[in-house]
Motif scaffolding. Structure first.
Motif, PDB file in Angstrom:
ATOM      1  N   LYS A   1       0.840  -1.189   0.000  1.00 27.90           N
ATOM      2  CA  LYS A   1       0.000   0.000   0.000  1.00 27.90           C
ATOM      3  C   LYS A   1       0.881   1.246   0.000  1.00 27.90           C
ATOM      4  O   LYS A   1       2.098   1.163   0.240  1.00 27.90           O
ATOM      5  CB  LYS A   1      -0.889   0.021   1.246  1.00 27.90           C
ATOM      6  CG  LYS A   1      -1.989  -1.020   1.233  1.00 27.90           C
ATOM      7  CD  LYS A   1      -3.054  -0.651   0.220  1.00 27.90           C
ATOM      8  CE  LYS A   1      -4.265  -1.538   0.328  1.00 27.90           C
ATOM      9  NZ  LYS A   1      -5.310  -1.153  -0.655  1.00 27.90           N
ATOM     10  N   GLY A   2       0.270   2.407  -0.254  1.00 28.00           N
ATOM     11  CA  GLY A   2       1.010   3.655  -0.189  1.00 28.00           C
ATOM     12  C   GLY A   2       1.103   4.167   1.238  1.00 28.00           C
ATOM     13  O   GLY A   2       0.326   3.766   2.106  1.00 28.00           O
ATOM     14  N   PRO A   3       2.059   5.062   1.500  1.00 31.83           N
ATOM     15  CA  PRO A   3       2.143   5.683   2.827  1.00 31.83           C
ATOM     16  C   PRO A   3       0.863   6.461   3.147  1.00 31.83           C
ATOM     17  O   PRO A   3       0.341   7.179   2.304  1.00 31.83           O
ATOM     18  CB  PRO A   3       3.347   6.624   2.690  1.00 31.83           C
ATOM     19  CG  PRO A   3       4.150   6.072   1.560  1.00 31.83           C
ATOM     20  CD  PRO A   3       3.144   5.509   0.608  1.00 31.83           C
TER      21      PRO A   3
ATOM     22  N   TYR B   1       7.469   9.635  -6.715  1.00 30.91           N
ATOM     23  CA  TYR B   1       8.521   9.117  -5.859  1.00 30.91           C
ATOM     24  C   TYR B   1       8.896   7.717  -6.337  1.00 30.91           C
ATOM     25  O   TYR B   1       8.068   6.977  -6.864  1.00 30.91           O
ATOM     26  CB  TYR B   1       8.041   8.996  -4.406  1.00 30.91           C
ATOM     27  CG  TYR B   1       7.991  10.285  -3.639  1.00 30.91           C
ATOM     28  CD1 TYR B   1       6.865  11.100  -3.696  1.00 30.91           C
ATOM     29  CD2 TYR B   1       9.058  10.689  -2.838  1.00 30.91           C
ATOM     30  CE1 TYR B   1       6.811  12.290  -2.969  1.00 30.91           C
ATOM     31  CE2 TYR B   1       9.013  11.866  -2.113  1.00 30.91           C
ATOM     32  CZ  TYR B   1       7.889  12.658  -2.183  1.00 30.91           C
ATOM     33  OH  TYR B   1       7.835  13.825  -1.464  1.00 30.91           O
TER      34      TYR B   1
ATOM     35  N   GLN C   1      10.418   4.164  -4.667  1.00 32.23           N
ATOM     36  CA  GLN C   1      10.740   3.447  -3.434  1.00 32.23           C
ATOM     37  C   GLN C   1      11.502   2.178  -3.798  1.00 32.23           C
ATOM     38  O   GLN C   1      10.971   1.295  -4.461  1.00 32.23           O
ATOM     39  CB  GLN C   1       9.488   3.106  -2.637  1.00 32.23           C
ATOM     40  CG  GLN C   1       9.792   2.554  -1.241  1.00 32.23           C
ATOM     41  CD  GLN C   1       8.550   2.347  -0.398  1.00 32.23           C
ATOM     42  OE1 GLN C   1       7.550   1.807  -0.872  1.00 32.23           O
ATOM     43  NE2 GLN C   1       8.590   2.778   0.857  1.00 32.23           N
TER      44      GLN C   1
ATOM     45  N   LYS D   1      14.777  -1.325  -0.312  1.00 35.85           N
ATOM     46  CA  LYS D   1      15.016  -1.052   1.107  1.00 35.85           C
ATOM     47  C   LYS D   1      14.012  -0.058   1.660  1.00 35.85           C
ATOM     48  O   LYS D   1      14.204   0.492   2.736  1.00 35.85           O
ATOM     49  CB  LYS D   1      16.445  -0.538   1.313  1.00 35.85           C
ATOM     50  CG  LYS D   1      17.495  -1.577   0.968  1.00 35.85           C
ATOM     51  CD  LYS D   1      18.892  -1.080   1.263  1.00 35.85           C
ATOM     52  CE  LYS D   1      19.908  -2.163   0.930  1.00 35.85           C
ATOM     53  NZ  LYS D   1      21.285  -1.727   1.130  1.00 35.85           N
ATOM     54  N   LYS D   2      12.949   0.177   0.930  1.00 39.14           N
ATOM     55  CA  LYS D   2      11.847   1.042   1.374  1.00 39.14           C
ATOM     56  C   LYS D   2      12.188   2.522   1.386  1.00 39.14           C
ATOM     57  O   LYS D   2      11.441   3.306   1.960  1.00 39.14           O
ATOM     58  CB  LYS D   2      11.353   0.634   2.783  1.00 39.14           C
ATOM     59  CG  LYS D   2      10.762  -0.753   2.838  1.00 39.14           C
ATOM     60  CD  LYS D   2       9.414  -0.776   2.171  1.00 39.14           C
ATOM     61  CE  LYS D   2       8.708  -2.096   2.404  1.00 39.14           C
ATOM     62  NZ  LYS D   2       7.401  -2.145   1.730  1.00 39.14           N
ATOM     63  N   PHE D   3      13.303   2.901   0.770  1.00 33.56           N
ATOM     64  CA  PHE D   3      13.694   4.304   0.771  1.00 33.56           C
ATOM     65  C   PHE D   3      12.907   5.065  -0.301  1.00 33.56           C
ATOM     66  O   PHE D   3      12.987   4.728  -1.485  1.00 33.56           O
ATOM     67  CB  PHE D   3      15.191   4.419   0.534  1.00 33.56           C
ATOM     68  CG  PHE D   3      15.711   5.820   0.615  1.00 33.56           C
ATOM     69  CD1 PHE D   3      16.384   6.376  -0.457  1.00 33.56           C
ATOM     70  CD2 PHE D   3      15.519   6.592   1.745  1.00 33.56           C
ATOM     71  CE1 PHE D   3      16.854   7.677  -0.396  1.00 33.56           C
ATOM     72  CE2 PHE D   3      15.984   7.882   1.820  1.00 33.56           C
ATOM     73  CZ  PHE D   3      16.655   8.431   0.744  1.00 33.56           C
ATOM     74  N   LEU D   4      12.153   6.069   0.136  1.00 33.15           N
ATOM     75  CA  LEU D   4      11.338   6.886  -0.769  1.00 33.15           C
ATOM     76  C   LEU D   4      12.124   8.115  -1.203  1.00 33.15           C
ATOM     77  O   LEU D   4      12.563   8.897  -0.358  1.00 33.15           O
ATOM     78  CB  LEU D   4      10.094   7.380  -0.031  1.00 33.15           C
ATOM     79  CG  LEU D   4       8.777   6.670  -0.231  1.00 33.15           C
ATOM     80  CD1 LEU D   4       7.747   7.259   0.709  1.00 33.15           C
ATOM     81  CD2 LEU D   4       8.293   6.786  -1.663  1.00 33.15           C
TER      82      LEU D   4
ATOM     83  N   PHE E   1       5.537   5.716  -6.584  1.00 34.11           N
ATOM     84  CA  PHE E   1       4.380   6.292  -5.911  1.00 34.11           C
ATOM     85  C   PHE E   1       4.096   7.690  -6.442  1.00 34.11           C
ATOM     86  O   PHE E   1       4.995   8.511  -6.589  1.00 34.11           O
ATOM     87  CB  PHE E   1       4.617   6.392  -4.398  1.00 34.11           C
ATOM     88  CG  PHE E   1       4.516   5.090  -3.679  1.00 34.11           C
ATOM     89  CD1 PHE E   1       5.653   4.387  -3.323  1.00 34.11           C
ATOM     90  CD2 PHE E   1       3.273   4.556  -3.353  1.00 34.11           C
ATOM     91  CE1 PHE E   1       5.571   3.178  -2.659  1.00 34.11           C
ATOM     92  CE2 PHE E   1       3.181   3.344  -2.687  1.00 34.11           C
ATOM     93  CZ  PHE E   1       4.326   2.650  -2.337  1.00 34.11           C
TER      94      PHE E   1
ATOM     95  N   PHE F   1      -0.651   9.923  -0.670  1.00 35.90           N
ATOM     96  CA  PHE F   1      -0.039   9.006  -1.615  1.00 35.90           C
ATOM     97  C   PHE F   1      -1.037   8.045  -2.236  1.00 35.90           C
ATOM     98  O   PHE F   1      -2.030   7.656  -1.614  1.00 35.90           O
ATOM     99  CB  PHE F   1       1.038   8.173  -0.901  1.00 35.90           C
ATOM    100  CG  PHE F   1       2.310   8.921  -0.625  1.00 35.90           C
ATOM    101  CD1 PHE F   1       2.406   9.766   0.467  1.00 35.90           C
ATOM    102  CD2 PHE F   1       3.403   8.786  -1.471  1.00 35.90           C
ATOM    103  CE1 PHE F   1       3.588  10.465   0.711  1.00 35.90           C
ATOM    104  CE2 PHE F   1       4.581   9.479  -1.225  1.00 35.90           C
ATOM    105  CZ  PHE F   1       4.670  10.320  -0.138  1.00 35.90           C
TER     106      PHE F   1
ATOM    107  N   ASP G   1      -1.351   4.075  -4.018  1.00 39.46           N
ATOM    108  CA  ASP G   1      -0.913   2.764  -3.545  1.00 39.46           C
ATOM    109  C   ASP G   1       0.276   2.205  -4.329  1.00 39.46           C
ATOM    110  O   ASP G   1       0.707   1.080  -4.058  1.00 39.46           O
ATOM    111  CB  ASP G   1      -2.070   1.771  -3.571  1.00 39.46           C
ATOM    112  CG  ASP G   1      -3.007   1.960  -2.382  1.00 39.46           C
ATOM    113  OD1 ASP G   1      -4.167   1.527  -2.475  1.00 39.46           O
ATOM    114  OD2 ASP G   1      -2.564   2.549  -1.379  1.00 39.46           O
TER     115      ASP G   1
ATOM    116  N   ARG H   1       4.028  -1.266  -9.001  1.00 39.09           N
ATOM    117  CA  ARG H   1       5.182  -2.147  -8.823  1.00 39.09           C
ATOM    118  C   ARG H   1       5.732  -2.525 -10.188  1.00 39.09           C
ATOM    119  O   ARG H   1       5.092  -3.273 -10.912  1.00 39.09           O
ATOM    120  CB  ARG H   1       4.789  -3.372  -8.024  1.00 39.09           C
ATOM    121  CG  ARG H   1       4.749  -3.070  -6.544  1.00 39.09           C
ATOM    122  CD  ARG H   1       3.687  -3.836  -5.773  1.00 39.09           C
ATOM    123  NE  ARG H   1       3.576  -3.258  -4.434  1.00 39.09           N
ATOM    124  CZ  ARG H   1       2.815  -2.213  -4.138  1.00 39.09           C
ATOM    125  NH1 ARG H   1       2.072  -1.631  -5.061  1.00 39.09           N
ATOM    126  NH2 ARG H   1       2.798  -1.741  -2.911  1.00 39.09           N
TER     127      ARG H   1
END
Lengths: 111, 116
Positions: free
Chosen positions: A42-44, B35, B37, B40-43, B90, B107, B109, B112
Motif C-alpha cells: 500500500k502507499g504511505p 517518488y 521506493q 530497502k523502502k527508501f522513498l 508512488f 499518496f 498505492d 510495482r
C-alpha cells in the motif's frame, strides 16, 4: 551519513504495549515533520504532522519534536495487531522545499 | 472514492521497453509528485508539478519524462527500461507546493515495476 536516520527494525511488541518510534536528522533546515504508516503493498498513509517543537496528540498517537536535539518520535499507546506496518518519518527541507523520508521502521504487534 | 489513484498496480516488462504509469487525484490539490521506493523502502522524490508546471526535477535519467495534462493528472513515461528501474513508483499530491502552507502529501498505492 543519511540526512534522516531511522532504525529499520523489525520492532516486535505484545498487544497493548506502548511503542516508541524515532528519527534523528542532521539538517537544521528541516522545519516540518510528518509520520506515515505504510501497510504491505500500500502507499504511505499520513498519521501525524507538526511544525513546532513539543507534543501533538491524536487518539492513540502522539508525535513529539525536539528541534534542539534534531529528534522526533511517534508514540503509539495500547498498540493493536492492526498497527503492524512500516512507519516512515518525513521532513520538509525549508532550503530546497523537498520532503526527505526516513527508511522506515517495521513494527509487529503480536496478539 | 480513492483520493490518489495510479494505474497500473503491477507492471512486468522486458528490458529495453517503453512504458507509462498514470496518476489521478480527486482531492482538488494543486501539486503532484512522483517518488521511487527501492527494495530497502527508501522513498526518494523524482519530480513535482504545481498547476501543470514542473517545480522539482531531481537527478534522474532523462529516460524518465513526466507529463501533467492538467493539475489532477501526472503521468510518468519511462523509455528504454533497465534492470535498475525495478522499484515501486508512488504518486502523491498536496494542496500547495512544499514551503507554501505546508500541507502534507497524500499518496497513491504505488505501481510495482519489475524489469525482466
Amino acid at each position: 551519513q543519511k540526512e534522516v536516520e531511522q532504525d529499520p527494525g523489525p520492532l516486535s511488541v505484545p498487544e497493548g504495549a506502548i511503542v516508541s518510534l524515532n528519527c534523528t536528522y542532521s539538517n537544521s533546515a528541516f522545519q516540518y515533520f510528518m509520520w506515515y504508516r505504510q501497510y504491505s503493498r500500500k502507499g504511505p498513509e499520513l498519521l501525524m504532522y507538526t511544525y513546532s517543537s513539543g507534543n501533538k496528540e491524536d487518539g492513540r498517537f502522539t508525535a513529539q519534536v525536539d528541534k534542539s536535539s534534531k529528534y522526533i518520535s511517534l508514540f503509539i499507546r495500547d498498540s493493536q495487531p492492526s498497527d503492524s506496518a512500516t512507519y516512515l518519518c518525513a521532513m520538509l527541507d525549508s532550503g530546497t522545499y523537498k520532503y526527505i523520508f526516513g527508511t522506515g521502521t517495521r513494527l509487529k504487534v503480536l496478539a | 472514492d480513492t483520493a490518489v489513484s495510479q494505474t497500473p498496480k503491477y507492471l512486468v516488462t522486458q528490458m529495453g521497453n517503453d512504458k507509462s504509469i498514470k496518476c489521478e487525484q480527486n482531492l482538488g490539490h494543486d501539486t503532484m509528485y512522483w517518488y521511487k521506493q527501492d527494495s530497502k523502502k527508501f522513498l526518494k522524490i523524482m519530480f513535482s508539478y504545481n498547476n501543470k508546471e514542473l517545480i522539482i526535477n531531481e537527478t534522474v535519467p532523462n529516460r524518465f519524462s513526466p507529463k501533467s495534462p492538467d493539475k489532477a493528472h501526472l503521468n510518468l513515461h519511462i523509455n528504454s527500461l533497465e534492470l535498475g528501474d525495478s522499484a515501486v513508483y508512488f504518486c502523491a499530491s498536496s494542496q500547495e507546493p512544499p514551503g507554501q502552507g505546508n500541507q502534507p502529501q497524500h499518496f497513491g498505492d504505488g505501481t510495482r515495476l519489475s524489469i525482466l
